[in-house]
Design an enzyme around this catalytic site. Structure first.
Site, PDB file in Angstrom:
ATOM      1  N   CYS A  12      15.497  -2.404 -17.274  1.00  0.00           N
ATOM      2  CA  CYS A  12      15.981  -3.355 -16.211  1.00  0.00           C
ATOM      3  C   CYS A  12      16.514  -2.512 -14.975  1.00  0.00           C
ATOM      4  O   CYS A  12      16.250  -1.349 -15.071  1.00  0.00           O
ATOM      5  CB  CYS A  12      17.364  -4.078 -16.971  1.00  0.00           C
ATOM      6  SG  CYS A  12      18.786  -2.968 -17.120  1.00  0.00           S
ATOM      7  N   CYS A  15      18.838   0.277 -15.164  1.00  0.00           N
ATOM      8  CA  CYS A  15      18.136   1.471 -15.754  1.00  0.00           C
ATOM      9  C   CYS A  15      17.709   2.278 -14.289  1.00  0.00           C
ATOM     10  O   CYS A  15      17.960   3.553 -14.091  1.00  0.00           O
ATOM     11  CB  CYS A  15      17.162   1.399 -16.542  1.00  0.00           C
ATOM     12  SG  CYS A  15      17.681   0.406 -18.139  1.00  0.00           S
ATOM     13  N   ASP A 422      -6.946  -3.142  20.548  1.00  0.00           N
ATOM     14  CA  ASP A 422      -7.609  -2.353  21.469  1.00  0.00           C
ATOM     15  C   ASP A 422      -9.010  -2.810  21.494  1.00  0.00           C
ATOM     16  O   ASP A 422      -9.347  -3.562  20.516  1.00  0.00           O
ATOM     17  CB  ASP A 422      -7.544  -0.921  20.569  1.00  0.00           C
ATOM     18  CG  ASP A 422      -8.567   0.024  21.593  1.00  0.00           C
ATOM     19  OD1 ASP A 422      -8.247   0.365  22.441  1.00  0.00           O
ATOM     20  OD2 ASP A 422      -9.457   0.556  20.667  1.00  0.00           O
ATOM     21  N   ASP A 620      -8.216   2.048  16.488  1.00  0.00           N
ATOM     22  CA  ASP A 620      -8.985   2.839  15.772  1.00  0.00           C
ATOM     23  C   ASP A 620      -9.051   4.392  16.189  1.00  0.00           C
ATOM     24  O   ASP A 620      -9.561   5.055  15.392  1.00  0.00           O
ATOM     25  CB  ASP A 620     -10.314   2.252  15.281  1.00  0.00           C
ATOM     26  CG  ASP A 620     -11.479   2.273  16.679  1.00  0.00           C
ATOM     27  OD1 ASP A 620     -10.647   2.436  17.863  1.00  0.00           O
ATOM     28  OD2 ASP A 620     -12.475   2.752  16.790  1.00  0.00           O
ATOM     29  N   ASP A 624      -4.870   5.704  20.088  1.00  0.00           N
ATOM     30  CA  ASP A 624      -4.371   4.297  19.534  1.00  0.00           C
ATOM     31  C   ASP A 624      -2.905   4.739  18.647  1.00  0.00           C
ATOM     32  O   ASP A 624      -2.016   3.944  18.510  1.00  0.00           O
ATOM     33  CB  ASP A 624      -5.055   3.553  18.735  1.00  0.00           C
ATOM     34  CG  ASP A 624      -6.375   2.878  19.673  1.00  0.00           C
ATOM     35  OD1 ASP A 624      -5.887   2.665  20.878  1.00  0.00           O
ATOM     36  OD2 ASP A 624      -7.300   2.676  19.192  1.00  0.00           O
TER      37      ASP A 624
END
Length: 732
Positions: A12, A15, A422, A620, A624
């Site tokens: 649970c 735990c 971008d 990319d 950036d």
């Protein structure tokens, strides 16, 4: 350093909190997160002060097992899967034995069948269930007590032990109870049936949880097992674990590519759908990168291994997905806090229930209602509500080529109201080609291209690559460049045969007089969405080179869909205003930031955030990365640089812009599922705890028997997991 490893034996959320506290208190540990849903621990620690072996011992001290190292040739994840299978078999055996013994106990207690109704017979039948089938409950409860915490097993253990213990006393010493004014009833059926039903619930829950982790299993299963390497002039098949960087490997049609590398001979079509989600094979030839575990379709080729073992893309994706599935959303931290107080409160409510019923009713009613409150209130469903949905959501994304870094990203993505794009390589194909060369002096087109390509050889910019490729196609021999200098966002310059050659945008060459002829030519080119660069020789304008980058076919569709969803698209680019506006107009983007230098992109994103916007940024390139990190959610194209991907919260491996919409939609559906789970989990406890206490007895004569409470508790946990699993079939 940060490490993730499987934890075995948790039952649970409490735990998980026990283990988390133990790890957090370990010297050298900076941060520890333990996720009950994924059964994983993620720990950030100082390697000088502690180690994975010490962390494993800490976990064992509180009664659980940590799998941190390979055993018998199996990875920790595979060991966890093996442990799950073993656990399922063990629980199944216990359920069968407990059910076989509980049924006659139930019949003997309810229907008073001769022989079976004998208290001593009931004791003999119920004892194996209590002592053997429920032993894991006792172990976990004892572990919790040793670490000063209470969990689900504490409630189950107290409830069934009190029922079983009182029943023994009633069976062996009935006269003593009668003298005390208490009817010597046995509750062997209550304890035995409760244990059986909770085991059944745990079995169903464990089976369902195995399915929530299928994404990881699929990824691990995709890995190639062997490789055909060329060593000492011979081709030999070796296990994948023996491949080293620099090995030359042959791949034939229909075979998996063993590791990441670069093709050095041959060409083929490669099915990369397992990584990118892209259904069509892609052509790969000499000089191209290939991804380990993707499928070679047609040709035969040789490639050089560049990344092996844990460095391959598949291994990194698997680790990223595993870590994301183990991370906790903000709402989960609140739920964990509530759960930590839940068990003590339930114990108090159970005692109050017993006292009130004993004062105003009978001992039997007080006793059964006391047990019912303990059993009905187990907070398993609360502990499973968030992590199971996160696990399935992250796995669903991975299947579609959408890598999500952590739960917080998944939790935030659906709130995005502004998405910053971008331009180059994101909204456009990123395959820039030279479209126009316009001489403005005595130099020929070929000479202009020769000088431009020569000075751009030292640049890593995508525009430079286009110019160099154009020169290569015309078989132009490039000149040696001295004193090369690149100014980010502006241009490049250097000396060729003692002549100073500069190539860049208008701002870069602002000291040089730009003629009206050049301005008019540039205006026409920019009006058509082309990027213009000016070439000067010895501070004198020599010509114009224009490059064009086609828009991605899906870009307009994605922008329109974002608008319909109430998300404002924004474009940011280093291009001049005219070129940027042409692209923006084609896409229907009204807000544009042009002529933005790389170090200014992050500032622009911050500026938008200051308007109380939830900002997503997609890019990319290396330039950036700062903006991706600053945004509320950074989204990197999988074709981009490692730096950009590392800075982003979401990585689109499939190169498809439509995945942006899919990622946001996945976030919305995952959060909706979490809210549904929490509603039912909280609602279950809020409604049924008062019922178990007897609130409906006075008006309707309704009491909740402990056996029904156990069934309801098991059903609630199972329903939460199955509701999360519905995400697997949802369309994004």
């Amino acid at each position: 350093m940060r490490a993730s490893f499987p934890i075995i034996g948790m039952h649970c959320a409490s735990c998980a909190r026990t283990i988390e506290k133990k790890l957090s208190r370990t010297p050298g540990v900076l941060e520890a997160d333990v996720n009950y849903g994924s059964e994983q621990a993620s720990v950030e620690f100082d390697a000088k002060l502690t180690s994975l072996e010490i962390l494993a011992k800490q976990v064992e001290e509180v009664g659980y097992k940590a799998k941190i190292a390979p055993e018998n040739g199996m990875t920790p994840s595979e060991l966890k899967e093996e442990a799950k299978i073993s656990e399922l078999k063990d629980i199944k055996t216990k359920i069968i034995v407990a059910a076989v013994l509980s049924v006659p106990v139930l019949f003997g207690s309810f229907f008073k069948i001769p022989f079976l109704s004998n208290p001593l017979v009931l004791l003999i039948l119920a004892t194996p269930v209590q002592v053997w089938a429920a032993r894991d409950f006792y172990k976990a409860a004892w572990s919790g007590l040793k670490n000063k915490s209470a969990n689900m097993d504490t409630l189950v253990t107290i409830g069934t032990s009190v029922s079983y213990g009182f029943s023994i006393f009633a069976a062996v010493f009935p006269q003593i109870l009668r003298q005390a004014g208490i009817e010597p009833m046995t509750y062997f059926d209550t304890s035995a049936v409760i244990i059986t039903l909770i085991l059944l619930g745990r079995y169903l829950e464990a089976r369902a949880k195995v399915r929530t982790g299928n994404a990881i299993k699929k990824l691990i299963g995709l890995a190639a097992k062997t490789a055909r390497v060329v060593r000492n002039g011979k081709e030999i098949d070796i296990p994948i674990g023996e491949v080293v960087e620099g090995d030359i490997i042959r791949v034939r049609p229909g075979e998996k590519i063993p590791v990441d590398g670069i093709i050095i001979e041959g060409k083929s079509a490669v099915d990369e759908s397992m990584v990118t989600g892209e259904s069509l094979p892609v052509d790969r030839a000499s000089g191209d990168m290939v991804i380990g575990s993707t499928m070679n379709k047609t040709g035969t080729f040789l490639f050089k291994a560049t990344k092996v073992g844990s460095k391959t893309m598949l291994a990194q994706i698997t680790e990223l997905v595993s870590r994301a599935q183990s991370s906790r959303a903000t709402v989960q931290k609140l739920v964990d806090t509530v759960s930590s107080y839940f068990v003590p409160i339930v114990l108090i409510l159970a005692i109050i229930t017993f006292v009130v019923w004993y004062d105003f009713g009978t001992f039997g009613a007080a006793f059964t209602n006391f047990i019912a409150v303990l059993i009905i209130a187990c907070p398993c469903a609360l502990g499973l509500a968030t992590p199971t949905a996160i696990m399935v959501g992250v796995g669903k994304g991975a299947e579609k080529g959408i890598l999500i870094k952590d739960a917080q990203v998944l939790e935030t993505a659906h709130k995005i109201d502004t998405l910053v794009f971008d331009k180059t390589g994101t909204l456009t194909e990123g395959k820039i080609t030279v479209s126009d060369i316009i001489p403005l002096g005595d130099l020929s087109k070929q000479k202009i291209l020769e000088l431009a390509a020569s000075v751009e050889t030292g640049s890593e910019h995508s525009l430079a690559e286009a110019i160099v490729n154009a020169a290569s196609k015309q078989k132009i021999t490039l000149k040696e460049v001295k004193e090369f200098k690149a100014v980010p966002g502006l241009g490049v310059e250097g000396k060729i045969s003692n002549n100073k050659v500069s190539l860049g945008n208008k701002r870069f060459l602002e000291k040089i007089r730009i003629t009206q002829e050049a301005t008019d030519a540039a205006n026409v080119l920019e009006a058509n969405g082309k990027t213009v660069m000016y070439l000067s020789v010895n501070q004198k304008l020599a010509g114009i080179i224009a490059v064009a980058d086609l828009l991605k076919p899906t870009a307009r569709t994605v922008i329109d869909e974002l608008k319909r969803a109430g998300i404002e698209p924004v474009m940011i680019t280093g291009d001049n205003r005219r070129t940027a506006q042409v692209v923006a107009d084609k896409l229907g983007i009204t807000k544009v930031f042009s002529e933005v230098l790389p170090d200014q992109k992050a500032a622009r994103v911050k500026e938008i955030k200051s308007e109380h916007k939830v900002v997503g940024m997609i890019g990319d390139g290396i330039n950036d990365a700062p903006a991706l990190a600053v945004a509320d959610v950074g989204i990197a194209m999988g074709t981009g640089t490692d730096v950009a991907i590392e800075s982003a919260g979401i990585t689109l491996l499939n190169k498809d812009l439509r995945s942006i919409v899919s990622a946001i939609r996945l976030s919305k559906k995952t959060i909706a599922t979490i809210k549904q789970n929490l509603f039912w989990a909280f609602g279950y406890n809020v409604v049924l705890i008062p019922v178990a206490m007897g609130i409906l007895y006075s008006p309707f004569g309704i009491l909740l028997k402990p056996e029904f409470a156990a069934f309801a508790m098991a059903a609630s946990s199972f329903s939460v997991v199955t509701n999360s699993l519905r995400l697997r079939g949802t369309k994004i």
